[in-house]
Every structure is written in structure tokens, then in C-alpha cells.
Design a protein around this motif. Structure first.
Motif, PDB file in Angstrom:
ATOM      1  N   LYS A  19       0.874  -1.282   0.204  1.00  0.00           N
ATOM      2  CA  LYS A  19       0.115   0.027  -0.094  1.00  0.00           C
ATOM      3  C   LYS A  19       0.750   1.249   0.074  1.00  0.00           C
ATOM      4  O   LYS A  19       0.514   2.240  -0.821  1.00  0.00           O
ATOM      5  N   ALA A  20       1.976   1.332   0.648  1.00  0.00           N
ATOM      6  CA  ALA A  20       2.762   2.413   1.015  1.00  0.00           C
ATOM      7  C   ALA A  20       3.552   2.553  -0.438  1.00  0.00           C
ATOM      8  O   ALA A  20       3.636   3.817  -0.804  1.00  0.00           O
ATOM      9  N   ALA A  21       3.966   1.608  -1.029  1.00  0.00           N
ATOM     10  CA  ALA A  21       4.647   1.774  -2.419  1.00  0.00           C
ATOM     11  C   ALA A  21       3.656   2.345  -3.558  1.00  0.00           C
ATOM     12  O   ALA A  21       4.355   3.127  -4.461  1.00  0.00           O
ATOM     13  N   THR A  22       2.308   2.076  -3.520  1.00  0.00           N
ATOM     14  CA  THR A  22       1.741   2.813  -4.332  1.00  0.00           C
ATOM     15  C   THR A  22       1.318   4.225  -4.110  1.00  0.00           C
ATOM     16  O   THR A  22       0.908   4.983  -5.119  1.00  0.00           O
ATOM     17  N   THR A  23       1.911   4.843  -2.970  1.00  0.00           N
ATOM     18  CA  THR A  23       1.824   6.347  -2.616  1.00  0.00           C
ATOM     19  C   THR A  23       3.012   6.963  -3.366  1.00  0.00           C
ATOM     20  O   THR A  23       2.966   8.144  -3.071  1.00  0.00           O
ATOM     21  N   LEU A  24       3.994   6.303  -3.719  1.00  0.00           N
ATOM     22  CA  LEU A  24       5.422   7.000  -3.998  1.00  0.00           C
ATOM     23  C   LEU A  24       5.070   7.475  -5.622  1.00  0.00           C
ATOM     24  O   LEU A  24       4.238   6.896  -6.180  1.00  0.00           O
ATOM     25  N   ASN A  25       5.759   8.708  -5.642  1.00  0.00           N
ATOM     26  CA  ASN A  25       5.542   9.319  -6.938  1.00  0.00           C
ATOM     27  C   ASN A  25       6.622   8.663  -7.922  1.00  0.00           C
ATOM     28  O   ASN A  25       7.368   7.835  -7.577  1.00  0.00           O
ATOM     29  N   GLU A  26       6.565   8.825  -9.201  1.00  0.00           N
ATOM     30  CA  GLU A  26       7.319   8.124 -10.134  1.00  0.00           C
ATOM     31  C   GLU A  26       8.907   7.862  -9.985  1.00  0.00           C
ATOM     32  O   GLU A  26       9.378   7.019 -10.034  1.00  0.00           O
ATOM     33  N   ARG A  27       9.215   9.347  -9.653  1.00  0.00           N
ATOM     34  CA  ARG A  27      10.477   9.433  -9.339  1.00  0.00           C
ATOM     35  C   ARG A  27      11.034   8.686  -8.199  1.00  0.00           C
ATOM     36  O   ARG A  27      12.118   8.076  -8.197  1.00  0.00           O
ATOM     37  N   GLN A  28      10.107   8.682  -7.188  1.00  0.00           N
ATOM     38  CA  GLN A  28      10.571   8.091  -5.771  1.00  0.00           C
ATOM     39  C   GLN A  28      10.623   6.239  -6.269  1.00  0.00           C
ATOM     40  O   GLN A  28      11.697   5.770  -6.027  1.00  0.00           O
ATOM     41  N   ARG A  29       9.677   5.863  -6.980  1.00  0.00           N
ATOM     42  CA  ARG A  29       9.681   4.294  -7.436  1.00  0.00           C
ATOM     43  C   ARG A  29      11.142   4.214  -8.350  1.00  0.00           C
ATOM     44  O   ARG A  29      11.502   3.260  -7.763  1.00  0.00           O
ATOM     45  N   ASN A  30      11.216   5.111  -9.070  1.00  0.00           N
ATOM     46  CA  ASN A  30      12.352   4.928 -10.133  1.00  0.00           C
ATOM     47  C   ASN A  30      13.954   4.660  -9.321  1.00  0.00           C
ATOM     48  O   ASN A  30      14.488   4.081  -9.606  1.00  0.00           O
ATOM     49  N   ILE A  31      13.864   5.772  -8.406  1.00  0.00           N
ATOM     50  CA  ILE A  31      15.051   5.879  -7.839  1.00  0.00           C
ATOM     51  C   ILE A  31      15.199   4.575  -6.709  1.00  0.00           C
ATOM     52  O   ILE A  31      16.285   4.008  -6.662  1.00  0.00           O
ATOM     53  N   LEU A  32      14.144   4.184  -5.928  1.00  0.00           N
ATOM     54  CA  LEU A  32      14.373   2.983  -5.238  1.00  0.00           C
ATOM     55  C   LEU A  32      14.705   1.744  -6.016  1.00  0.00           C
ATOM     56  O   LEU A  32      15.299   0.861  -5.837  1.00  0.00           O
TER      57      LEU A  32
END
Length: 106
Positions: A19-32
Motif C-alpha cells: 500500500k505504501a509503495a503505491t503512494t510513491l511518485n514516479e521518481r521515488q519508485r524509479n530511484i528505489l
């Protein structure tokens, strides 16, 4: 007893983390993803995004902090526990964190 607790909280943690991962914006997901799956360093990220390494480090820290804070919040809501108990659960299932990051961000 420890194994029982890990098993007991594993699913709740995975659900909260997802659920938390879905709240990340695109840049945050990409960086992780780039850090944890592709193995890029802060210097690699800085070069890729054409920013200073301090900016890349700040972005990475913000993404991790957002993921942790949102996971903690989801756990407190789903389990009806306080923040300290949620932090204890996160520490307990920490070994699952890398697995969860890889599976959610791939």
C-alpha cells in the motif's frame, strides 16, 4: 516465539508495504528501483538525472522515508497499534524488506 511473530506479522507487513509503495511518485519508485534492483549508487543516480550527488542522495532518502512512514501508518491503521509497536513489527520483519522491495518495484 520469534519465528511465530515473524510469520504472524509478515502478511500484514507485506500488505502495508505494498500500500505504501503505491503512494510513491514516479521518481521515488524509479530511484528505489534503480538503487535496490539495478544497484546504482548515489553518484550513478546523480549522473543519470544530471543533478548534484547531494540532490540525488536527498531524493533517495526522501523516497525511503516516505516508504517507511507510509508503511508505519498503514500498519498502525490495519493492526490498531501505536507507532512504537509498528516500528517493532517493522524491525521484526526487516529481513523481508529487501524481498518486498524487489518484488514490488520490479
Amino acid at each position: 516465539e520469534l519465528a511465530y511473530l515473524k510469520d504472524h506479522y509478515r502478511e500484514q507487513f507485506q500488505n502495508a508495504f505494498a500500500k505504501a509503495a503505491t503512494t510513491l511518485n514516479e521518481r521515488q519508485r524509479n530511484i528505489l528501483r534503480q538503487q535496490h534492483i539495478d544497484g546504482l549508487s548515489i553518484d550513478d543516480l546523480a549522473s543519470l538525472y544530471k543533478v548534484h550527488r547531494a540532490t540525488a542522495a536527498r531524493w533517495a532518502a526522501e523516497a525511503r522515508r516516505t516508504l517507511l512512514d507510509t508503511t508505519r501508518q498503514a500498519l498502525t491503521q490495519s493492526l490498531g497499534v501505536d507507532v512504537q509497536d509498528a516500528d517493532s513489527i517493522i524491525r521484526l520483519v526487516r529481513s523481508q524488506l529487501d524481498i518486498s522491495i524487489h518484488s514490488l518495484l520490479q
